[in-house]
Write an enzyme that holds these catalytic residues in place. Sequence first.
Site, PDB file in Angstrom:
ATOM      1  N   ASP A   1       3.806  -4.067   4.868  1.00  0.00           N
ATOM      2  CA  ASP A   1       3.660  -3.354   6.138  1.00  0.00           C
ATOM      3  C   ASP A   1       2.870  -4.171   7.161  1.00  0.00           C
ATOM      4  O   ASP A   1       2.142  -5.102   6.824  1.00  0.00           O
ATOM      5  CB  ASP A   1       2.916  -2.034   5.929  1.00  0.00           C
ATOM      6  CG  ASP A   1       3.777  -0.960   5.276  1.00  0.00           C
ATOM      7  OD1 ASP A   1       4.880  -1.295   4.802  1.00  0.00           O
ATOM      8  OD2 ASP A   1       3.332   0.195   5.228  1.00  0.00           O
TER       9      ASP A   1
ATOM     10  N   HIS B   1       0.405  -5.178   2.341  1.00  0.00           N
ATOM     11  CA  HIS B   1       0.272  -5.415   3.778  1.00  0.00           C
ATOM     12  C   HIS B   1       0.250  -6.911   4.068  1.00  0.00           C
ATOM     13  O   HIS B   1      -0.201  -7.711   3.246  1.00  0.00           O
ATOM     14  CB  HIS B   1      -0.993  -4.755   4.326  1.00  0.00           C
ATOM     15  CG  HIS B   1      -0.968  -3.261   4.207  1.00  0.00           C
ATOM     16  ND1 HIS B   1      -1.255  -2.601   3.018  1.00  0.00           N
ATOM     17  CD2 HIS B   1      -0.678  -2.298   5.117  1.00  0.00           C
ATOM     18  CE1 HIS B   1      -1.134  -1.300   3.202  1.00  0.00           C
ATOM     19  NE2 HIS B   1      -0.792  -1.079   4.456  1.00  0.00           N
TER      20      HIS B   1
END
Length: 217
Positions: free
Chosen positions: A37, A183
């Site tokens: 992400d 992430h």
Amino acid sequence: MRSLKQLLKCLLIRLLPLQFVMWRGRDASGRIALTFDDGPDPELTPAILAVLRQYGVKATFFVLGEKARTHPELIELIARDGHEIGNHSFSHQPMNESTLPSMIREFSATDRLIHHHTGRPAPLIRPPRGIMTLPFLWYALTHRRTVVLWSVDPQDYHPQASELLLERILQQLGSSSDIVLLHERHRQTVELLPPLLDVLTARRAQCVTVSRLMEAA
């Protein structure tokens, strides 16, 4: 609180069609989807791609429109390497702080950027922080999007050693097909990838994109 959240997720995945909301696969194939992400990041995204390339692994990147606009070359690089690209909104504003018109603008703007730089649609969406509201679910349903959550969260968004992240992932991996939340904005995530992929390779686990996870094994 955590067990209640997991219970609600289990209820949700059983009540809604797989093509609408998913947080893990529905078979016991052992396939795993690594998802990233909040990118693309000019320093860390190329490093992540290099590790995935080295291991021959495909992943799913949920990108932010504002970063895609700033670093279009990285969106193109992710696509050229054969990875899947999903929509993580434009500015990462949580859905419980957004009106329906603003969330439509956020996802639509990011859709246009992804399509412009890859030539492909992005049917997969992930709400910032995993927060889903009724307007968001209405948007996803009426626009025929698949909402992708996760079943494994090592919390790599907090500063910590990559060894601890690996331990958390291995503790949370189940017997069915998991979606791992990672992430692109932290160095420890890059450092985590080689030992994680070594373990998964030793376990004969197959890393696939989220769309492949949705398919029957």
